[in-house]
Scaffold this active site. Structure first.
Site, PDB file in Angstrom:
ATOM      1  N   GLU A 165       0.776  -1.234   0.000  1.00 41.77           N
ATOM      2  CA  GLU A 165       0.000   0.000   0.000  1.00 41.77           C
ATOM      3  C   GLU A 165       0.814   1.294   0.000  1.00 41.77           C
ATOM      4  O   GLU A 165       0.826   2.029   0.997  1.00 41.77           O
ATOM      5  CB  GLU A 165      -0.938   0.026   1.221  1.00 41.77           C
ATOM      6  CG  GLU A 165      -1.897  -1.142   1.273  1.00 41.77           C
ATOM      7  CD  GLU A 165      -2.908  -1.026   2.416  1.00 41.77           C
ATOM      8  OE1 GLU A 165      -2.766  -0.114   3.248  1.00 41.77           O
ATOM      9  OE2 GLU A 165      -3.823  -1.850   2.476  1.00 41.77           O
ATOM     10  N   GLU A 355      -5.506  -8.587   1.311  1.00 43.29           N
ATOM     11  CA  GLU A 355      -6.083  -8.240   2.627  1.00 43.29           C
ATOM     12  C   GLU A 355      -7.573  -8.000   2.471  1.00 43.29           C
ATOM     13  O   GLU A 355      -8.015  -7.347   1.523  1.00 43.29           O
ATOM     14  CB  GLU A 355      -5.470  -6.960   3.205  1.00 43.29           C
ATOM     15  CG  GLU A 355      -4.068  -7.122   3.710  1.00 43.29           C
ATOM     16  CD  GLU A 355      -3.491  -5.831   4.310  1.00 43.29           C
ATOM     17  OE1 GLU A 355      -4.262  -4.980   4.793  1.00 43.29           O
ATOM     18  OE2 GLU A 355      -2.262  -5.702   4.282  1.00 43.29           O
TER      19      GLU A 355
HETATM   20  C1  BGC Z   1      -2.815  -2.395   6.241  1.00 41.83           C
HETATM   21  C2  BGC Z   1      -2.714  -3.162   7.532  1.00 41.83           C
HETATM   22  C3  BGC Z   1      -3.741  -2.622   8.511  1.00 41.83           C
HETATM   23  C4  BGC Z   1      -5.114  -2.809   7.919  1.00 41.83           C
HETATM   24  C5  BGC Z   1      -6.260  -2.357   8.822  1.00 41.83           C
HETATM   25  C6  BGC Z   1      -4.226  -2.148   5.785  1.00 41.83           C
HETATM   26  O1  BGC Z   1      -4.295  -0.901   5.182  1.00 41.83           O
HETATM   27  O2  BGC Z   1      -2.046  -3.004   5.252  1.00 41.83           O
HETATM   28  O3  BGC Z   1      -1.424  -3.061   8.024  1.00 41.83           O
HETATM   29  O4  BGC Z   1      -3.646  -3.202   9.766  1.00 41.83           O
HETATM   30  O5  BGC Z   1      -5.213  -2.075   6.740  1.00 41.83           O
HETATM   31  O6  BGC Z   1      -6.182  -0.995   9.080  1.00 41.83           O
END
Ligand code: BGC
Length: 450
Positions: A165, A355
């Site tokens: 990101e 994610e």
């Molecule tokens: C990030 C994580 C973060 C998650 C929740 C993502 O943008 O890669 O490191 O914990 O979001 O905020």
């Protein structure tokens, strides 16, 4: 009954700073998330830090055993740059290297594929003191780091991600000043920073291709995906155009980063907006930055929705009382379908969801278990949209829940929990939540039970 490919990468994700602890153990150097959080600037909720976090650095063997029980096919984690190169470049910390080698060996022994992110926001402090990503030498630093790590893990790791990101570590850390290194840089500085990060990505890809033949390499961007009001072609097109625009601000947008990396060019809107102020690039630099990658990874939590009469306005808050997570993020499952569609149709690469997850205020209940039906429902709905994308012919090759464990949530400290595994921070006890066991069943049925 939903069909996922047999070799689908069912995974869960973490990042070094968020779980490892051991911030100065066995020769580790400091990162900006150590130094700039210790200096008492009070930028983290409740004055918390990641010094110990969930102590994965010391507990990883038992944690891999839990992953095995949950049937994970893959585990995404990041390398702490300053654990392997305490000063960022130069002297290698052999203990740090051994830690990641042992972790990979244990994962592989248990049939779990390691997915490695090189940079999840923890710049070594020694390099920050030399200007960090503003320094034109930063692509060289990153190439050296990528070389050390990939030589150490060659033969063990097949899947690699260069940056996690850039939207967020630049937007939150270097523009809005709410994440380390808590800076406010102007557009002129952000041009240089963008260029250095893009070159660093390109240099790392070269190194990975050389050191790890057969590797699958990508980047893990995020960025807003705007959702159509309905599924009509006009609305879908409008949402696509908005998702590919500079919305919600150029550094945080999708195409500021993805068009250079995947298409080898500035986004058209950026040329119009910045003209000659854009970072200059030679033909060789464009080639370096846009070497072929193997997939389009995407971190995806919420879509933004078109809610108000003003047709140009999208927002993260859908309507009064609309479903949200503890972090006040929209619950919009369709985003996984539309994001997969929009990115595949633009960049023509398989999609890897790196994610997706739900933040809650989970706690241990009277029966000693952690019941988290909201998270199960969230994951269920989002995964059905992955299935929808696959059914529509979009090649989605994997999905990684954020996060495997409750952990240090950056500026929010430990105030909300994302894990499939609950962690009681004072005792470090782990309890697999209901969602963790539910995910095991999803994996065991290849998504058939969704
Ligand atoms: C990030 C994580 C973060 C998650 C929740 C993502 O943008 O890669 O490191 O914990 O979001 O905020």
């Amino acid at each position: 009954m939903t069909t996922f490919p047999k070799d689908f990468l069912w995974s869960a994700s973490t990042a070094a700073t968020q779980i490892e602890g051991g911030w100065n153990a066995d020769g580790k150097g400091e990162s900006i998330w150590d130094t700039l959080v210790h200096d008492g600037t009070g930028k983290i909720a409740h004055g918390e830090n990641s010094d110990t976090s969930i102590d994965f650095y010391h507990r990883w063997r038992e944690d891999v055993a839990l992953m095995k029980q949950m049937g994970l096919k893959a585990y995404r984690f990041s390398i702490s740059w300053s654990r392997v190169l305490p000063e960022g470049i130069g002297k290698v910390n052999e203990a740090g290297i051994r830690f990641y080698q042992d972790l990979c060996d244990e994962l592989l022994k248990n049939g779990i594929q390691p997915l490695v992110t090189l940079y999840h926001w923890d710049l070594p402090t020694a390099l920050y003191r030399q200007g960090g990503w503003k320094n034109p030498a930063s692509p060289d630093w990153f190439a050296e780091y990528a070389d050390v790590v990939s030589r150490a893990l060659a033969g063990r790791v097949r899947y690699w991600l260069t940056f996690n990101e850039p939207q967020m570590f630049c937007g939150l850390g270097l523009v809005a000043g709410v994440h380390a290194p808590f800076e406010h840089n102007d557009d002129v500085a952000m041009m240089d920073i963008t260029k250095h990060i893009l070159l660093a990505h390109g240099r790392a890809v070269q190194v990975l291709r050389k050191n790890c033949p057969g590797a699958k390499v990508g980047m893990a961007p995020t960025g807003d995906c705007c959702l159509p009001k309905d599924d009509s072609p006009e609305e879908v097109e409008k949402a696509r155009q908005k998702s590919l625009s500079e919305y919600p601000g150029y550094i945080m947008s999708n195409t500021w980063w993805a068009d250079p990396v995947f298409l080898g060019q500035y986004p058209a809107w950026a040329k119009e907006k910045f003209g000659d102020l854009l970072y200059p690039m030679t033909a060789e630099e464009w080639t370096l930055v846009s070497q072929p990658l193997d997939f389009y990874a995407y971190n995806c939590y919420q879509g933004t929705v078109d809610i108000v009469p003003d047709p140009s306005k999208y927002d993260a808050y859908a309507y009064q009382g609309s479903p949200q997570t503890a972090a006040a993020w929209n619950i919009t499952p369709k985003v996984l379908y539309y994001a997969s569609k929009f990115w595949f149709e633009r960049y023509h690469l398989p999609i890897l969801i790196t994610e997706n997850g739900y933040s809650g205020l989970d706690c241990v209940m009277l029966d000693g278990k952690v019941h988290d039906p909201q998270r199960i429902d969230f994951l269920h709905r989002y995964l059905r949209e992955v299935a929808h994308a696959i059914a529509d012919g979009i090649p989605v090759i994997g999905y990684s829940v954020w996060s495997l464990f409750d952990n240090f949530e950056w500026a929010a400290g430990y105030s909300c929990r994302y894990g499939l595994i609950y962690v009681d921070y004072p005792t470090q006890q782990r309890i697999v939540k209901d969602s963790g066991w539910w995910y095991r069943d999803v994996i065991a049925s290849d998504g058939g039970c969704l």
